[in-house]
Scaffold this motif. Structure first.
Motif, short mmCIF file in Angstrom:
data_model
loop_
_atom_site.label_atom_id
_atom_site.label_comp_id
_atom_site.label_asym_id
_atom_site.label_seq_id
_atom_site.Cartn_x
_atom_site.Cartn_y
_atom_site.Cartn_z
N GLN A 158 -87.56 19.38 -15.93
CA GLN A 158 -88.80 20.06 -16.31
C GLN A 158 -89.66 19.22 -17.25
N THR A 159 -89.06 18.61 -18.24
CA THR A 159 -89.85 17.87 -19.22
C THR A 159 -90.44 16.59 -18.67
N SER A 160 -89.89 16.06 -17.60
CA SER A 160 -90.41 14.81 -17.03
C SER A 160 -91.12 15.02 -15.70
N CYS A 161 -91.25 16.23 -15.25
CA CYS A 161 -91.85 16.51 -13.94
C CYS A 161 -93.36 16.71 -14.06
N PRO A 162 -94.13 15.87 -13.39
CA PRO A 162 -95.58 16.04 -13.46
C PRO A 162 -96.05 17.31 -12.74
N ASP A 163 -95.23 17.87 -11.88
CA ASP A 163 -95.63 19.05 -11.12
C ASP A 163 -95.21 20.35 -11.79
N ALA A 164 -94.37 20.30 -12.80
CA ALA A 164 -93.88 21.53 -13.43
C ALA A 164 -95.02 22.35 -14.01
N ALA A 165 -95.98 21.69 -14.65
CA ALA A 165 -97.09 22.41 -15.27
C ALA A 165 -98.19 22.75 -14.28
N THR A 166 -98.39 21.89 -13.27
CA THR A 166 -99.51 22.09 -12.36
C THR A 166 -99.18 23.00 -11.19
N GLY A 167 -97.88 23.06 -10.83
CA GLY A 167 -97.50 23.87 -9.68
C GLY A 167 -97.79 23.18 -8.36
N HIS A 168 -98.07 21.87 -8.39
CA HIS A 168 -98.35 21.11 -7.17
C HIS A 168 -97.18 20.20 -6.85
N GLY A 169 -96.76 20.17 -5.60
CA GLY A 169 -95.66 19.30 -5.18
C GLY A 169 -96.16 17.94 -4.76
N GLY A 170 -95.22 17.08 -4.41
CA GLY A 170 -95.60 15.81 -3.83
C GLY A 170 -95.07 14.59 -4.54
#
Length: 135
Positions: free
Chosen positions: A115-127
């Motif tokens: 979670q802390t290193s995922c760029p998509d966790a906050a945006t809700g966008h995958g990829g």
């Protein structure tokens, strides 16, 4: 792998007098259709864990949805247990050998170790693609 079965009941059926019923209480909104329950990894895990720990056959799995008062029930056959074991072994092997993880933002994000290193966790966008720490 860590988990907890909410409830185990004794089940008396024509073929088995010492079987078990696994009950999982669900508090969320997502309802698993009874036809999809055999493919639900959590249900398969409960079955295999209970049978391994207690050395008794699981005859049924019940997901009880507290908000609606409804229930999904899976009446197991022995071949269902064998198939569940194979599916979980396949999933486990894939998890062990896969070094790239595609994020799937959703309710599980709050428990994800990335979670802390995922760029998509906050945006809700995958990829994007994540590599586990230590790899």
């Amino acid at each position: 792998l860590v988990g907890r079965i909410d409830r185990l009941d004794d089940v008396a059926t024509a073929g088995s007098r010492n079987g078990l019923s696994v009950v999982d209480y669900k508090t969320g909104d997502h309802v698993v259709d009874r036809m999809d329950l055999p493919d639900e990894p959590a249900a398969a895990t409960y079955v295999l864990a209970a049978e391994s720990a207690l050395r008794r056959p699981v005859e049924q799995v019940r997901f009880i949805y507290l908000a609606s008062g409804t229930e999904s029930r899976w009446e197991l056959e022995r071949e269902d247990v064998d198939a569940a074991r194979e599916r979980l072994l396949d999933i486990t092997w894939q998890m062990h050998t896969d070094r790239v993880f595609e994020p799937r933002p959703g309710p599980g994000c709050s428990w994800c170790p990335f979670q802390t290193s995922c760029p998509d966790a906050a945006t809700g966008h995958g990829g994007s693609r994540l590599t586990p720490r230590g790899s």
